[in-house]
Design a protein around this motif. Structure first.
Motif, PDB file in Angstrom:
ATOM      1  N   GLY A 169       0.780  -1.229   0.000  1.00  0.00           N
ATOM      2  CA  GLY A 169       0.000   0.000   0.000  1.00  0.00           C
ATOM      3  C   GLY A 169       0.811   1.278   0.000  1.00  0.00           C
ATOM      4  O   GLY A 169       0.261   2.366  -0.145  1.00  0.00           O
ATOM      5  N   PHE A 170       2.139   1.169   0.163  1.00  0.00           N
ATOM      6  CA  PHE A 170       3.005   2.361   0.151  1.00  0.00           C
ATOM      7  C   PHE A 170       3.107   2.899  -1.278  1.00  0.00           C
ATOM      8  O   PHE A 170       3.333   2.148  -2.218  1.00  0.00           O
ATOM      9  CB  PHE A 170       4.394   1.988   0.663  1.00  0.00           C
ATOM     10  CG  PHE A 170       5.389   3.124   0.644  1.00  0.00           C
ATOM     11  CD1 PHE A 170       5.428   4.043   1.682  1.00  0.00           C
ATOM     12  CD2 PHE A 170       6.278   3.276  -0.408  1.00  0.00           C
ATOM     13  CE1 PHE A 170       6.355   5.081   1.678  1.00  0.00           C
ATOM     14  CE2 PHE A 170       7.202   4.304  -0.419  1.00  0.00           C
ATOM     15  CZ  PHE A 170       7.237   5.202   0.623  1.00  0.00           C
ATOM     16  N   ALA A 201       9.889  16.893   8.717  1.00  0.00           N
ATOM     17  CA  ALA A 201       8.676  16.130   8.442  1.00  0.00           C
ATOM     18  C   ALA A 201       9.023  14.844   7.707  1.00  0.00           C
ATOM     19  O   ALA A 201       9.888  14.831   6.824  1.00  0.00           O
ATOM     20  CB  ALA A 201       7.704  16.955   7.599  1.00  0.00           C
ATOM     21  N   LEU A 202       8.348  13.786   8.082  1.00  0.00           N
ATOM     22  CA  LEU A 202       8.398  12.518   7.372  1.00  0.00           C
ATOM     23  C   LEU A 202       7.025  12.376   6.727  1.00  0.00           C
ATOM     24  O   LEU A 202       6.013  12.268   7.420  1.00  0.00           O
ATOM     25  CB  LEU A 202       8.673  11.372   8.357  1.00  0.00           C
ATOM     26  CG  LEU A 202       8.700   9.967   7.792  1.00  0.00           C
ATOM     27  CD1 LEU A 202       9.864   9.802   6.807  1.00  0.00           C
ATOM     28  CD2 LEU A 202       8.836   8.958   8.911  1.00  0.00           C
ATOM     29  N   VAL A 203       6.988  12.441   5.412  1.00  0.00           N
ATOM     30  CA  VAL A 203       5.730  12.447   4.676  1.00  0.00           C
ATOM     31  C   VAL A 203       5.653  11.181   3.828  1.00  0.00           C
ATOM     32  O   VAL A 203       6.621  10.829   3.142  1.00  0.00           O
ATOM     33  CB  VAL A 203       5.646  13.690   3.752  1.00  0.00           C
ATOM     34  CG1 VAL A 203       4.318  13.715   3.005  1.00  0.00           C
ATOM     35  CG2 VAL A 203       5.850  14.965   4.546  1.00  0.00           C
ATOM     36  N   SER A 204       4.521  10.511   3.886  1.00  0.00           N
ATOM     37  CA  SER A 204       4.336   9.326   3.058  1.00  0.00           C
ATOM     38  C   SER A 204       2.913   9.303   2.513  1.00  0.00           C
ATOM     39  O   SER A 204       2.001   9.902   3.094  1.00  0.00           O
ATOM     40  CB  SER A 204       4.646   8.046   3.841  1.00  0.00           C
ATOM     41  OG  SER A 204       3.909   7.972   5.033  1.00  0.00           O
ATOM     42  N   GLU A 205       2.759   8.633   1.387  1.00  0.00           N
ATOM     43  CA  GLU A 205       1.450   8.524   0.765  1.00  0.00           C
ATOM     44  C   GLU A 205       1.110   7.042   0.630  1.00  0.00           C
ATOM     45  O   GLU A 205       1.974   6.223   0.275  1.00  0.00           O
ATOM     46  CB  GLU A 205       1.462   9.207  -0.601  1.00  0.00           C
ATOM     47  CG  GLU A 205       0.085   9.449  -1.156  1.00  0.00           C
ATOM     48  CD  GLU A 205       0.096  10.338  -2.382  1.00  0.00           C
ATOM     49  OE1 GLU A 205      -0.820  10.175  -3.207  1.00  0.00           O
ATOM     50  OE2 GLU A 205       1.002  11.173  -2.520  1.00  0.00           O
ATOM     51  N   TRP A 206      -0.148   6.724   0.916  1.00  0.00           N
ATOM     52  CA  TRP A 206      -0.593   5.333   1.002  1.00  0.00           C
ATOM     53  C   TRP A 206      -1.884   5.127   0.220  1.00  0.00           C
ATOM     54  O   TRP A 206      -2.656   6.061   0.021  1.00  0.00           O
ATOM     55  CB  TRP A 206      -0.831   4.978   2.470  1.00  0.00           C
ATOM     56  CG  TRP A 206       0.405   5.097   3.289  1.00  0.00           C
ATOM     57  CD1 TRP A 206       0.891   6.229   3.888  1.00  0.00           C
ATOM     58  CD2 TRP A 206       1.359   4.086   3.537  1.00  0.00           C
ATOM     59  NE1 TRP A 206       2.083   5.965   4.498  1.00  0.00           N
ATOM     60  CE2 TRP A 206       2.395   4.651   4.306  1.00  0.00           C
ATOM     61  CE3 TRP A 206       1.444   2.727   3.197  1.00  0.00           C
ATOM     62  CZ2 TRP A 206       3.488   3.910   4.740  1.00  0.00           C
ATOM     63  CZ3 TRP A 206       2.532   2.011   3.635  1.00  0.00           C
ATOM     64  CH2 TRP A 206       3.534   2.591   4.385  1.00  0.00           C
ATOM     65  N   GLU A 207      -2.136   3.880  -0.137  1.00  0.00           N
ATOM     66  CA  GLU A 207      -3.391   3.541  -0.817  1.00  0.00           C
ATOM     67  C   GLU A 207      -4.594   3.680   0.116  1.00  0.00           C
ATOM     68  O   GLU A 207      -5.710   3.852  -0.357  1.00  0.00           O
ATOM     69  CB  GLU A 207      -3.321   2.119  -1.380  1.00  0.00           C
ATOM     70  CG  GLU A 207      -2.365   1.999  -2.551  1.00  0.00           C
ATOM     71  CD  GLU A 207      -2.282   0.586  -3.090  1.00  0.00           C
ATOM     72  OE1 GLU A 207      -3.203  -0.231  -2.841  1.00  0.00           O
ATOM     73  OE2 GLU A 207      -1.284   0.286  -3.757  1.00  0.00           O
ATOM     74  N   GLY A 208      -4.372   3.629   1.405  1.00  0.00           N
ATOM     75  CA  GLY A 208      -5.460   3.776   2.363  1.00  0.00           C
ATOM     76  C   GLY A 208      -4.937   3.790   3.788  1.00  0.00           C
ATOM     77  O   GLY A 208      -3.789   3.404   4.054  1.00  0.00           O
ATOM     78  N   ALA A 209      -5.786   4.209   4.714  1.00  0.00           N
ATOM     79  CA  ALA A 209      -5.392   4.341   6.121  1.00  0.00           C
ATOM     80  C   ALA A 209      -5.000   3.008   6.744  1.00  0.00           C
ATOM     81  O   ALA A 209      -4.090   2.939   7.565  1.00  0.00           O
ATOM     82  CB  ALA A 209      -6.518   4.982   6.921  1.00  0.00           C
ATOM     83  N   GLY A 210      -5.648   1.936   6.356  1.00  0.00           N
ATOM     84  CA  GLY A 210      -5.325   0.628   6.911  1.00  0.00           C
ATOM     85  C   GLY A 210      -3.895   0.217   6.598  1.00  0.00           C
ATOM     86  O   GLY A 210      -3.204  -0.354   7.450  1.00  0.00           O
TER      87      GLY A 210
END
Length: 94
Positions: free
Chosen positions: A33-34, A50-59
């Motif tokens: 999901g990352f 800041a450590l910023v990440s984008e995901w397919e969803g909160a889970g």
């Protein structure tokens, strides 16, 4: 979803912080999901990171936090205690 974890890092610890944050991103990147991640530093307040990440969803993000807990532990005292998970409601076209 977007994850934003902010840290207050004394200048003398910046190098060590970056190394540890890279380890966290490496662990995140190996998780399902990352999508992408970045380490950033405030232009106006150099102690603010800041450590910023984008995901397919909160889970996916929540599970990745569990996987990265050992990498994250050394930075816990520098972490700013605030919500870190954000739903993306609008974006630009790439």
């Amino acid at each position: 979803m977007l994850a934003l974890i902010r840290y207050s890092v004394p200048g003398s610890q910046s190098g060590q912080f970056v190394d540890q944050a890279k380890a966290i991103l490496g662990t995140f990147a190996a998780q399902e999901g990352f999508l992408r991640g970045h380490i950033g530093r405030s232009v106006d307040e150099p102690a603010l990171w800041a450590l910023v990440s984008e995901w397919e969803g909160a889970g996916y993000y929540r599970r990745a936090l569990s996987a990265a807990r050992m990498d994250m532990y050394p930075l816990m005292t520098l972490m700013i205690n605030e919500p870190s998970a954000f739903e993306i409601v609008a974006g630009s076209q790439e």
